[in-house]
Design a protein around this motif. Structure first.
Motif, short mmCIF file in Angstrom:
data_model
loop_
_atom_site.label_atom_id
_atom_site.label_comp_id
_atom_site.label_asym_id
_atom_site.label_seq_id
_atom_site.Cartn_x
_atom_site.Cartn_y
_atom_site.Cartn_z
N PHE A 1 16.92 -14.72 70.20
CA PHE A 1 16.18 -14.01 71.66
C PHE A 1 16.38 -12.97 71.94
CE2 PHE A 1 16.63 -19.20 70.94
CZ PHE A 1 15.53 -19.47 71.19
N PRO A 2 15.54 -12.73 73.21
CA PRO A 2 16.01 -11.41 73.97
C PRO A 2 16.87 -11.84 75.22
CG PRO A 2 13.34 -11.91 74.51
CD PRO A 2 13.78 -12.95 73.21
N SER A 3 17.72 -11.13 74.90
CA SER A 3 18.61 -10.31 76.14
C SER A 3 18.31 -10.75 77.09
CB SER A 3 19.62 -9.34 76.09
OG SER A 3 19.10 -8.27 76.24
N LYS A 4 18.79 -10.70 78.77
CA LYS A 4 18.22 -10.86 79.94
C LYS A 4 18.13 -9.33 80.78
CE LYS A 4 19.81 -10.76 84.82
NZ LYS A 4 20.93 -11.83 85.25
N ASP A 5 18.48 -8.59 80.11
CA ASP A 5 18.49 -7.12 80.22
C ASP A 5 17.10 -6.98 79.99
OD1 ASP A 5 20.42 -6.77 82.11
OD2 ASP A 5 21.60 -5.86 80.30
N ALA A 6 16.59 -6.93 78.36
CA ALA A 6 15.37 -6.33 78.01
C ALA A 6 14.13 -7.41 79.11
CB ALA A 6 15.70 -7.17 76.27
N LEU A 7 14.72 -8.58 78.77
CA LEU A 7 14.01 -9.09 79.72
C LEU A 7 13.19 -8.78 81.45
CD1 LEU A 7 14.20 -12.77 79.25
CD2 LEU A 7 12.37 -11.62 78.05
N GLN A 8 14.32 -7.91 81.86
CA GLN A 8 14.15 -7.23 83.08
C GLN A 8 13.54 -5.70 82.66
OE1 GLN A 8 18.33 -7.33 84.68
NE2 GLN A 8 18.15 -9.04 85.47
N ARG A 9 13.39 -5.80 81.98
CA ARG A 9 12.85 -4.06 82.06
C ARG A 9 11.22 -3.99 81.27
NH1 ARG A 9 17.50 -3.28 78.57
NH2 ARG A 9 16.47 -3.57 76.92
N LEU A 10 10.45 -5.53 81.38
CA LEU A 10 9.55 -5.62 81.66
C LEU A 10 8.69 -5.82 81.82
CD1 LEU A 10 9.68 -8.72 78.26
CD2 LEU A 10 9.27 -6.30 77.80
N ARG B 1 5.56 -7.55 84.17
CA ARG B 1 5.57 -9.15 84.89
C ARG B 1 4.21 -9.97 83.34
NH1 ARG B 1 5.71 -11.00 90.62
NH2 ARG B 1 7.89 -9.50 91.51
N GLN B 2 3.38 -9.17 83.19
CA GLN B 2 2.28 -9.19 82.49
C GLN B 2 2.89 -9.48 80.91
OE1 GLN B 2 2.39 -7.02 84.49
NE2 GLN B 2 0.14 -6.99 85.67
N GLU B 3 3.73 -8.24 80.94
CA GLU B 3 4.76 -8.21 79.59
C GLU B 3 5.64 -9.91 79.20
OE1 GLU B 3 4.49 -3.37 78.34
OE2 GLU B 3 5.93 -4.72 79.28
N PHE B 4 6.70 -9.54 80.39
CA PHE B 4 7.45 -10.95 80.25
C PHE B 4 6.99 -11.76 79.75
CE2 PHE B 4 9.26 -14.48 82.78
CZ PHE B 4 10.68 -14.10 82.48
N LEU B 5 6.13 -12.70 80.51
CA LEU B 5 4.87 -13.70 79.88
C LEU B 5 4.56 -13.64 79.30
CD1 LEU B 5 2.94 -14.46 83.80
CD2 LEU B 5 4.50 -15.10 82.93
N GLN B 6 3.53 -12.59 78.24
CA GLN B 6 3.55 -13.14 77.03
C GLN B 6 4.20 -12.89 76.15
OE1 GLN B 6 1.56 -9.01 75.65
NE2 GLN B 6 0.00 -10.86 74.32
N ILE B 7 5.34 -12.48 76.34
CA ILE B 7 6.75 -12.92 75.12
C ILE B 7 7.32 -13.75 75.03
CG2 ILE B 7 9.52 -12.40 74.75
CD1 ILE B 7 7.88 -8.74 74.90
N LEU B 8 7.39 -14.71 76.61
CA LEU B 8 8.28 -15.88 76.92
C LEU B 8 7.32 -17.29 76.87
CD1 LEU B 8 10.13 -17.86 78.72
CD2 LEU B 8 8.34 -17.29 80.08
N ASN B 9 5.94 -16.82 76.86
CA ASN B 9 5.12 -17.91 76.19
C ASN B 9 5.14 -17.63 74.48
OD1 ASN B 9 2.73 -19.59 76.68
ND2 ASN B 9 2.32 -17.63 74.83
#
Length: 238
Positions: free
Chosen positions: A78-87, A89-97
């Motif tokens: 799973f992606p780390s918190k730091d990796a998620l924070q660098r995305l 918002r659009q990229e974050f939602l796409q990876i989360l989904n």
């Protein structure tokens, strides 16, 4: 009697979180702050190990002879918190989904190792949570400056996610299951923290800020192909 009452209370809480902001007949809640609050609450609820990991460890007998200490997240799944924070918002939602889609598929695989119907209750609730969460991701995507591809409401049938690598040894398969669930709960904790940061800095940049004054019936545009990013292989749950 007490156990039944607790299960009913838990289910009522889950359904209340799940259906308050999910799409109905193609429509979504257009209040950004309210929808963000629902995503935060559900992420906080889903991070608790009592929802999946703890009962799985007990059912599989991994709470004996010090075996529980081996149920640790495998790095890179799973992606780390730091990796998620660098995305963005659009990229974050796409990876989360996408990641949650793989989690749903993995839970269907883990379900085969849980023969008793009463032991499947929390797993089924967890799947309901994830489907509702994915629906809310779809709604949030419509409130950002560009809509995301592949964030449609979750279908009820089996998905097309790739199957995990088969593990012949039953004990090793149980260990891999608990490691995956440990990573899942940690991931949801990180997701909740990222959403909380959205609420603290709603205007981090024009590209990240939500659309204001979304009008009913307004045509929704799609993210152009030049903005699509491929998810790193190591972020995909196995």
């Amino acid at each position: 009697m007490r156990a039944q009452l607790m299960r009913r209370t838990l289910l009522s809480l889950v359904l209340g979180l799940l259906f308050l902001s999910t799409p109905a007949m193609g429509s979504c809640l257009d209040n950004y702050q309210e929808l963000l609050g629902q995503l935060q609450k559900l992420a906080d609820f889903m991070q608790h190990t009592s929802m999946l990991l703890d009962p799985y460890i007990s059912i599989q007998g991994l709470d004996k002879d010090g075996l529980k200490k081996h149920c640790r997240e495998r790095p890179g799944v799973f992606p780390s918190k730091d990796a998620l924070q660098r995305l963005s918002r659009q990229e974050f939602l796409q990876i989360l989904n996408t990641t949650l889609g793989h989690v749903l598929h993995r839970l269907r695989t883990l379900q085969k190792d849980i023969p008793k119907a009463q032991d499947l209750e929390k797993l089924n609730i967890a799947k309901l949570n994830i489907r509702g969460f994915k629906n809310n991701i779809h709604c949030m995507a419509q409130l950002l400056p560009g809509s995301l591809e592949k964030t449609e409401p979750t279908p009820t049938g089996p998905g097309a996610s790739p199957s995990p690598t088969p593990i012949s040894d039953a004990f090793q398969r149980r260990l891999e299951g608990c490691r995956f669930l440990h990573g899942y709960h940690r991931f949801m904790h990180s997701v909740g923290q990222v959403f909380r940061e959205w609420g603290q800095s709603p205007s981090r940049s024009r590209r990240h800020s939500p659309r204001r004054g979304l009008r009913k019936g307004k045509h929704r545009t799609h993210l152009s192909s030049r903005n699509k990013r491929l998810m790193p292989r190591e972020w995909l749950p196995r």
